[in-house]
Design a protein around this motif. Structure first.
Motif, PDB file in Angstrom:
ATOM      1  N   PHE A  69       0.876  -1.171   0.000  1.00  0.00           N
ATOM      2  CA  PHE A  69       0.000   0.000   0.000  1.00  0.00           C
ATOM      3  C   PHE A  69       0.919   1.227   0.000  1.00  0.00           C
ATOM      4  N   GLY A  70       0.929   2.004  -1.091  1.00  0.00           N
ATOM      5  CA  GLY A  70       1.747   3.223  -1.150  1.00  0.00           C
ATOM      6  C   GLY A  70       3.037   2.987  -1.918  1.00  0.00           C
ATOM      7  N   THR A  71       3.049   3.331  -3.216  1.00  0.00           N
ATOM      8  CA  THR A  71       4.236   3.060  -4.057  1.00  0.00           C
ATOM      9  C   THR A  71       5.286   4.149  -3.942  1.00  0.00           C
ATOM     10  N   CYS A  72       4.842   5.407  -3.952  1.00  0.00           N
ATOM     11  CA  CYS A  72       5.725   6.577  -3.959  1.00  0.00           C
ATOM     12  C   CYS A  72       6.696   6.483  -5.140  1.00  0.00           C
ATOM     13  N   SER A  73       8.006   6.519  -4.911  1.00  0.00           N
ATOM     14  CA  SER A  73       8.952   6.464  -6.036  1.00  0.00           C
ATOM     15  C   SER A  73       9.011   5.077  -6.675  1.00  0.00           C
ATOM     16  N   GLY A  74       8.576   4.050  -5.939  1.00  0.00           N
ATOM     17  CA  GLY A  74       8.673   2.674  -6.446  1.00  0.00           C
ATOM     18  C   GLY A  74       9.989   2.008  -6.080  1.00  0.00           C
ATOM     19  N   LYS A  75      10.803   2.685  -5.258  1.00  0.00           N
ATOM     20  CA  LYS A  75      12.114   2.112  -4.896  1.00  0.00           C
ATOM     21  C   LYS A  75      11.948   0.846  -4.057  1.00  0.00           C
ATOM     22  N   THR A  76      11.036   0.870  -3.097  1.00  0.00           N
ATOM     23  CA  THR A  76      10.863  -0.328  -2.256  1.00  0.00           C
ATOM     24  C   THR A  76      10.259  -1.473  -3.077  1.00  0.00           C
ATOM     25  N   ALA A  77       9.336  -1.145  -3.988  1.00  0.00           N
ATOM     26  CA  ALA A  77       8.764  -2.200  -4.855  1.00  0.00           C
ATOM     27  C   ALA A  77       9.891  -2.838  -5.668  1.00  0.00           C
ATOM     28  N   THR A 130       4.008   9.303 -11.364  1.00  0.00           N
ATOM     29  CA  THR A 130       3.302   8.527 -12.405  1.00  0.00           C
ATOM     30  C   THR A 130       4.307   7.651 -13.156  1.00  0.00           C
ATOM     31  N   THR A 131       5.596   7.876 -12.900  1.00  0.00           N
ATOM     32  CA  THR A 131       6.630   6.974 -13.422  1.00  0.00           C
ATOM     33  C   THR A 131       7.401   6.474 -12.202  1.00  0.00           C
ATOM     34  N   PHE A 132       8.009   5.292 -12.339  1.00  0.00           N
ATOM     35  CA  PHE A 132       8.541   4.648 -11.134  1.00  0.00           C
ATOM     36  C   PHE A 132       9.959   4.131 -11.330  1.00  0.00           C
ATOM     37  N   TYR A 133      10.625   3.963 -10.189  1.00  0.00           N
ATOM     38  CA  TYR A 133      12.022   3.548 -10.107  1.00  0.00           C
ATOM     39  C   TYR A 133      12.326   2.304 -10.965  1.00  0.00           C
ATOM     40  N   TYR A 134      11.410   1.348 -10.947  1.00  0.00           N
ATOM     41  CA  TYR A 134      11.668   0.036 -11.566  1.00  0.00           C
ATOM     42  C   TYR A 134      11.488   0.043 -13.086  1.00  0.00           C
ATOM     43  N   GLU A 135      10.959   1.135 -13.639  1.00  0.00           N
ATOM     44  CA  GLU A 135      10.621   1.118 -15.061  1.00  0.00           C
ATOM     45  C   GLU A 135      11.869   0.928 -15.926  1.00  0.00           C
ATOM     46  N   GLY A 136      11.770   0.014 -16.896  1.00  0.00           N
ATOM     47  CA  GLY A 136      12.899  -0.263 -17.778  1.00  0.00           C
ATOM     48  C   GLY A 136      13.900  -1.228 -17.179  1.00  0.00           C
ATOM     49  N   HIS A 137      13.647  -1.682 -15.953  1.00  0.00           N
ATOM     50  CA  HIS A 137      14.536  -2.638 -15.288  1.00  0.00           C
ATOM     51  C   HIS A 137      13.868  -4.020 -15.334  1.00  0.00           C
ATOM     52  N   PRO A 138      14.661  -5.125 -15.329  1.00  0.00           N
ATOM     53  CA  PRO A 138      14.021  -6.461 -15.351  1.00  0.00           C
ATOM     54  C   PRO A 138      13.002  -6.682 -14.230  1.00  0.00           C
ATOM     55  N   THR A 139      13.125  -5.974 -13.118  1.00  0.00           N
ATOM     56  CA  THR A 139      12.143  -6.176 -12.028  1.00  0.00           C
ATOM     57  C   THR A 139      10.731  -5.803 -12.474  1.00  0.00           C
ATOM     58  N   GLU A 140      10.644  -4.973 -13.503  1.00  0.00           N
ATOM     59  CA  GLU A 140       9.323  -4.494 -13.946  1.00  0.00           C
ATOM     60  C   GLU A 140       8.386  -5.663 -14.278  1.00  0.00           C
ATOM     61  N   SER A 141       8.990  -6.776 -14.768  1.00  0.00           N
ATOM     62  CA  SER A 141       8.133  -7.906 -15.170  1.00  0.00           C
ATOM     63  C   SER A 141       7.450  -8.564 -13.966  1.00  0.00           C
ATOM     64  N   LYS A 142       7.986  -8.340 -12.755  1.00  0.00           N
ATOM     65  CA  LYS A 142       7.363  -8.937 -11.560  1.00  0.00           C
ATOM     66  C   LYS A 142       6.333  -7.993 -10.934  1.00  0.00           C
ATOM     67  N   ILE A 143       6.356  -6.706 -11.354  1.00  0.00           N
ATOM     68  CA  ILE A 143       5.582  -5.684 -10.621  1.00  0.00           C
ATOM     69  C   ILE A 143       4.280  -5.338 -11.338  1.00  0.00           C
TER      70      ILE A 143
END
Ligand SMILES: C[S@@+](CC[C@H](N)C(=O)[O-])C[C@H]1O[C@@H](n2cnc3c(N)ncnc32)[C@H](O)[C@@H]1O
Length: 260
Positions: free
Chosen positions: A103-111, A158-171
């Protein structure tokens, strides 16, 4: 019935009633004392050391076990970031979680960090309010005013830390007000829930109800910002700790509940 039997019965009943009255009074007094002692402690929830949080944090003679190794990014310059120790805790717990909900993405760093550490095939669902939807926030009348503004300020992404990184496929990124979010499809399936959205009483209560419903049989819930500076979160968790065996992880602002 002879008179003496009648008298004996009356005496026995009176003695039993007096004994019951005294025992109940004593029990209520002890309960009041326990509650008062709990309320007067500055951080009433029982503190635990890291090694009690999860077996991966077991201590060896040289320090934390190698099983506590995680992929890690520090919080330098990240908006509303967890501390480095908190990131280590959540990353360690993510290593054994097949399904995670934040609950709460913010920058998406923790995700991103959770996805880096979660096993192959894991799913990380992370929910945030879109900045264009701030008007749909449903604060309660007595929700902490300061943290209503904080919730809106932190919804800048509206854009997040994980974008363009392989982790994106899990998120799985979800844009919704958390009160409007339908948790039914995830019922009983989530191994790790992280509650770090709006820090007001009505929201933390609603997010907790949804977390408990989504939680798997052996799942873990973490709440961030257990501190007097976030009074709605702090007071809510102190109340909840009267019903559930919550623990406060030492040297963090995290409270944990483990089911099963
Ligand atoms: C403290 S930040 C989260 C930090 C993030 N968990 C991390 O570790 O990097 C709070 C987030 O909750 C979001 N938020 C606040 N109120 C919300 C609500 N009612 N529904 C959904 N998200 C909300 C904000 O937009 C913000 O992104």
């Amino acid at each position: 019935m002879p008179d003496w039997v009648m008298v004996l019965l009356v005496v026995t009943n009176v003695v039993t009633l007096v004994a019951l009255y005294l025992a109940t009074r004593r029990m209520l007094k002890l309960r009041r004392q326990k509650r008062r002692a709990f309320a007067f402690k500055s951080y009433p929830i029982r503190q635990v050391k890291l090694e009690e949080v999860d077996p991966c944090f077991a201590m060896t003679e040289h320090g934390p076990a190698p099983e506590s190794t995680v992929a890690f990014i520090g919080g330098e310059g990240v908006v509303a970031s967890l501390s480095d120790r908190e990131t280590w805790v959540i990353a360690g717990l993510a290593k054994s979680a097949g399904k995670i909900f934040e609950f709460g993405t913010c920058s998406g760093k923790t995700a991103h960090v959770m996805a880096l550490n979660a096993p192959d095939g894991a799913e990380i669902h992370t929910l945030t309010i879109h900045p264009d939807d701030l008007a749909s926030l449903q604060f309660g009348a007595s929700d902490d005013r300061l943290h209503r503004d904080v919730a809106a300020d932190e919804a800048a992404f509206t854009t997040f830390y994980y974008e363009g990184h392989p982790t994106e496929s899990k998120i799985h990124q979800i844009f919704s007000d958390s009160k409007a979010f339908d948790d039914a499809p995830l019922k009983g399936s989530v191994d790790l829930v992280f509650i770090d959205g709006a820090h007001t009483r009505s929201y933390v209560e609603s997010d907790t109800t949804k977390a408990m419903s989504m939680l798997s049989g052996h799942g873990v819930v973490l709440w961030h910002d257990y501190k007097p500076d976030a009074p709605d979160v702090f007071n809510y968790l102190n109340d909840l700790a009267r019903e559930l065996p919550l623990v406060h992880i030492k040297d963090t602002d995290i409270v944990m509940y483990r089911r099963g």
